[in-house]
Design a protein around this motif. Structure first.
Motif, PDB file in Angstrom:
ATOM      1  N   ALA A  53      50.872  21.594  13.816  1.00  0.00           N
ATOM      2  CA  ALA A  53      50.301  22.048  15.084  1.00  0.00           C
ATOM      3  C   ALA A  53      48.844  21.600  15.210  1.00  0.00           C
ATOM      4  CB  ALA A  53      50.370  23.571  15.187  1.00  0.00           C
ATOM      5  N   LYS A  54      48.427  21.392  16.452  1.00  0.00           N
ATOM      6  CA  LYS A  54      47.017  21.202  16.747  1.00  0.00           C
ATOM      7  C   LYS A  54      46.399  22.590  16.847  1.00  0.00           C
ATOM      8  CE  LYS A  54      43.745  19.328  20.107  1.00  0.00           C
ATOM      9  NZ  LYS A  54      43.574  18.571  21.378  1.00  0.00           N
ATOM     10  N   VAL A  55      45.535  22.925  15.911  1.00  0.00           N
ATOM     11  CA  VAL A  55      45.053  24.292  15.743  1.00  0.00           C
ATOM     12  C   VAL A  55      43.651  24.461  16.305  1.00  0.00           C
ATOM     13  CG1 VAL A  55      44.339  25.978  14.004  1.00  0.00           C
ATOM     14  CG2 VAL A  55      46.522  24.791  13.765  1.00  0.00           C
ATOM     15  N   ILE A  56      43.454  25.548  17.034  1.00  0.00           N
ATOM     16  CA  ILE A  56      42.123  25.928  17.506  1.00  0.00           C
ATOM     17  C   ILE A  56      41.768  27.263  16.869  1.00  0.00           C
ATOM     18  CG2 ILE A  56      40.713  26.632  19.470  1.00  0.00           C
ATOM     19  CD1 ILE A  56      43.652  24.309  19.989  1.00  0.00           C
ATOM     20  N   VAL A  57      40.726  27.256  16.046  1.00  0.00           N
ATOM     21  CA  VAL A  57      40.251  28.490  15.429  1.00  0.00           C
ATOM     22  C   VAL A  57      39.154  29.097  16.300  1.00  0.00           C
ATOM     23  CG1 VAL A  57      40.856  27.750  13.102  1.00  0.00           C
ATOM     24  CG2 VAL A  57      38.558  27.323  13.973  1.00  0.00           C
ATOM     25  N   ASN A  58      38.946  30.379  16.119  1.00  0.00           N
ATOM     26  CA  ASN A  58      37.977  31.094  16.952  1.00  0.00           C
ATOM     27  C   ASN A  58      37.239  32.134  16.132  1.00  0.00           C
ATOM     28  OD1 ASN A  58      38.237  34.103  18.404  1.00  0.00           O
ATOM     29  ND2 ASN A  58      36.852  32.669  19.427  1.00  0.00           N
ATOM     30  N   GLY A  59      35.956  32.259  16.446  1.00  0.00           N
ATOM     31  CA  GLY A  59      35.120  33.306  15.890  1.00  0.00           C
ATOM     32  C   GLY A  59      33.928  33.496  16.795  1.00  0.00           C
ATOM     33  N   ARG A  60      33.045  34.406  16.451  1.00  0.00           N
ATOM     34  CA  ARG A  60      31.927  34.707  17.350  1.00  0.00           C
ATOM     35  C   ARG A  60      30.765  33.746  17.199  1.00  0.00           C
ATOM     36  NH1 ARG A  60      30.573  40.860  16.326  1.00  0.00           N
ATOM     37  NH2 ARG A  60      31.027  40.165  14.199  1.00  0.00           N
ATOM     38  N   THR A  61      30.602  33.128  16.029  1.00  0.00           N
ATOM     39  CA  THR A  61      29.438  32.276  15.805  1.00  0.00           C
ATOM     40  C   THR A  61      29.849  30.847  15.474  1.00  0.00           C
ATOM     41  OG1 THR A  61      29.274  32.662  13.408  1.00  0.00           O
ATOM     42  CG2 THR A  61      28.228  34.277  14.874  1.00  0.00           C
ATOM     43  N   GLU A  62      29.001  29.911  15.846  1.00  0.00           N
ATOM     44  CA  GLU A  62      29.254  28.495  15.565  1.00  0.00           C
ATOM     45  C   GLU A  62      29.358  28.249  14.063  1.00  0.00           C
ATOM     46  OE1 GLU A  62      29.977  26.118  17.507  1.00  0.00           O
ATOM     47  OE2 GLU A  62      29.331  26.728  19.523  1.00  0.00           O
ATOM     48  N   GLN A  63      28.507  28.927  13.307  1.00  0.00           N
ATOM     49  CA  GLN A  63      28.510  28.727  11.856  1.00  0.00           C
ATOM     50  C   GLN A  63      29.850  29.113  11.235  1.00  0.00           C
ATOM     51  OE1 GLN A  63      25.538  30.969   9.715  1.00  0.00           O
ATOM     52  NE2 GLN A  63      26.049  30.046   7.752  1.00  0.00           N
ATOM     53  N   LYS A  64      30.351  30.285  11.592  1.00  0.00           N
ATOM     54  CA  LYS A  64      31.621  30.743  11.030  1.00  0.00           C
ATOM     55  C   LYS A  64      32.776  29.864  11.487  1.00  0.00           C
ATOM     56  CE  LYS A  64      32.456  34.319   9.215  1.00  0.00           C
ATOM     57  NZ  LYS A  64      32.734  34.661   7.790  1.00  0.00           N
ATOM     58  N   VAL A  65      32.736  29.435  12.736  1.00  0.00           N
ATOM     59  CA  VAL A  65      33.798  28.573  13.251  1.00  0.00           C
ATOM     60  C   VAL A  65      33.789  27.227  12.532  1.00  0.00           C
ATOM     61  CG1 VAL A  65      34.567  27.269  15.281  1.00  0.00           C
ATOM     62  CG2 VAL A  65      33.977  29.686  15.504  1.00  0.00           C
ATOM     63  N   THR A  66      32.614  26.660  12.336  1.00  0.00           N
ATOM     64  CA  THR A  66      32.507  25.387  11.620  1.00  0.00           C
ATOM     65  C   THR A  66      33.034  25.518  10.197  1.00  0.00           C
ATOM     66  OG1 THR A  66      30.595  24.693  12.941  1.00  0.00           O
ATOM     67  CG2 THR A  66      30.906  23.608  10.807  1.00  0.00           C
ATOM     68  N   GLN A  67      32.697  26.613   9.535  1.00  0.00           N
ATOM     69  CA  GLN A  67      33.187  26.853   8.171  1.00  0.00           C
ATOM     70  C   GLN A  67      34.706  26.965   8.144  1.00  0.00           C
ATOM     71  OE1 GLN A  67      31.011  30.386   7.041  1.00  0.00           O
ATOM     72  NE2 GLN A  67      29.186  29.236   6.446  1.00  0.00           N
ATOM     73  N   ALA A  68      35.280  27.618   9.158  1.00  0.00           N
ATOM     74  CA  ALA A  68      36.735  27.778   9.219  1.00  0.00           C
ATOM     75  C   ALA A  68      37.422  26.439   9.466  1.00  0.00           C
ATOM     76  CB  ALA A  68      37.110  28.776  10.311  1.00  0.00           C
ATOM     77  N   VAL A  69      36.867  25.645  10.361  1.00  0.00           N
ATOM     78  CA  VAL A  69      37.424  24.310  10.616  1.00  0.00           C
ATOM     79  C   VAL A  69      37.415  23.488   9.335  1.00  0.00           C
ATOM     80  CG1 VAL A  69      37.011  22.118  11.799  1.00  0.00           C
ATOM     81  CG2 VAL A  69      36.872  24.274  13.074  1.00  0.00           C
ATOM     82  N   ASP A  70      36.317  23.535   8.615  1.00  0.00           N
ATOM     83  CA  ASP A  70      36.215  22.803   7.349  1.00  0.00           C
ATOM     84  C   ASP A  70      37.234  23.322   6.331  1.00  0.00           C
ATOM     85  OD1 ASP A  70      34.174  21.274   8.380  1.00  0.00           O
ATOM     86  OD2 ASP A  70      32.570  22.431   7.423  1.00  0.00           O
ATOM     87  N   ALA A  71      37.442  24.645   6.305  1.00  0.00           N
ATOM     88  CA  ALA A  71      38.391  25.231   5.359  1.00  0.00           C
ATOM     89  C   ALA A  71      39.815  24.771   5.651  1.00  0.00           C
ATOM     90  CB  ALA A  71      38.316  26.760   5.424  1.00  0.00           C
ATOM     91  N   VAL A  72      40.170  24.680   6.919  1.00  0.00           N
ATOM     92  CA  VAL A  72      41.503  24.194   7.279  1.00  0.00           C
ATOM     93  C   VAL A  72      41.650  22.731   6.882  1.00  0.00           C
ATOM     94  CG1 VAL A  72      43.114  23.750   9.175  1.00  0.00           C
ATOM     95  CG2 VAL A  72      41.780  25.867   9.150  1.00  0.00           C
ATOM     96  N   LYS A  73      40.623  21.930   7.135  1.00  0.00           N
ATOM     97  CA  LYS A  73      40.671  20.512   6.783  1.00  0.00           C
ATOM     98  C   LYS A  73      40.786  20.316   5.277  1.00  0.00           C
ATOM     99  CE  LYS A  73      38.172  18.666  10.791  1.00  0.00           C
ATOM    100  NZ  LYS A  73      36.931  17.993  11.249  1.00  0.00           N
ATOM    101  N   GLN A  74      40.125  21.172   4.501  1.00  0.00           N
ATOM    102  CA  GLN A  74      40.197  21.069   3.046  1.00  0.00           C
ATOM    103  C   GLN A  74      41.586  21.463   2.536  1.00  0.00           C
ATOM    104  OE1 GLN A  74      36.997  23.426   1.432  1.00  0.00           O
ATOM    105  NE2 GLN A  74      35.407  22.187   2.414  1.00  0.00           N
TER     106      GLN A  74
END
Length: 264
Positions: A32-53
């Motif tokens: 799936a093409k996944v869109i993650v969500n959170g309240r802050t850019e920092q947390k969202v960026t970290q989550a995107v990186d975690a999925v990619k890893q």
């Protein structure tokens, strides 16, 4: 059994950690093409990186938005106008005596746990119906059925999600869009690990053992007699979002370790 979600767009709210992040990883693993969500850019960026890893060649992006407000929901909608899968995972919880829980707290829980899901479902469902395929999922809790005496406000908000799920499933009957709720029990998420850290240290035991202790003292009806892992809960979410679950709708699917003590 193979779950293939290629060409499906999946939004998972509140997915920068815990069950939401676990679901994001699994849905990405299924293509799936996944869109993650959170309240802050920092947390969202970290989550995107975690999925990619976790998932090679994952198609993942993120939207930072506070979905407890109409403005925040609109920000997500503007960034991602349409989706095939909507996992309403966003939620807050906390213990507080009923008589000390004021109106503002009740409103906060309703806005975060319920209205975010209402607003997003209202937007994304019509296009799913037009495409004759879609998955809408609400991450509720065993507390929706087994209301805790020390967090009534939380339990009531999760019960509301069960009503929303069942009602919307009926509204979308015959459309090809399924609507379900998943009910986790005690789960060893990052939040739970932080909560258990003091008990583990005081008793000289591991976090997992502290989780077992918590379950046996606070949810003694548990059949697995431990906390579930994030991955175990995410697996139920992933299956329910898949093409394989086409005959499952209007259901409250328990992944609570058997905490709720009835047969259905």
């Amino acid at each position: 059994m193979k779950i293939d979600l290629h060409e499906k767009v999946a939004i998972i709210t509140g997915s920068t950690e815990g069950i939401g992040l676990g679901a994001a990883k699994q849905l990405a693993q299924c293509g799936a093409k996944v869109i993650v969500n959170g309240r802050t850019e920092q947390k969202v960026t970290q989550a995107v990186d975690a999925v990619k890893q976790a998932v090679a060649n994952a198609d993942v992006s993120g939207v930072a938005a506070d979905l407890s407000t109409a403005e925040g929901c609109n920000k997500l909608i503007e960034a991602v106008p349409a989706a095939d899968i909507l996992v309403n995972n966003l939620g807050i919880y906390g213990t507080q005596d009923f008589f000390d829980t004021d109106d503002d707290t009740w409103q906060q829980y309703y806005d975060v746990n319920v209205m975010s899901a209402v607003r997003l479902s209202r937007h994304y469902a019509p296009a799913m119906v037009e495409n004759s395929w879609g998955r809408i999922l609400y991450v509720a809790s065993e507390s929706a059925l087994n209301i805790p005496g020390d967090m009534i406000h939380y339990g009531v908000s999760k019960t509301a999600l069960l009503g929303l799920s069942r009602g919307l499933a009926k509204r979308l009957a015959g459309s090809g869009v399924t609507v379900n709720a998943v009910l986790p029990g005690p789960t060893l998420s990052e939040g739970a690990q932080a909560f258990l850290a003091q008990s583990a240290e005081e008793n000289g035991i591991s976090i997992e053992e502290a989780g077992v202790k918590f379950v046996m003292e606070n949810r003694p009806s548990s059949v697995i007699q431990r906390m579930a892992t994030v991955e175990e809960v995410a697996s139920m979410i992933t299956y329910t979002c898949s093409t394989l679950a086409s005959a499952t709708t209007g259901s409250a699917l328990r992944v609570d370790g058997g905490v709720v003590d009835f047969i259905m």
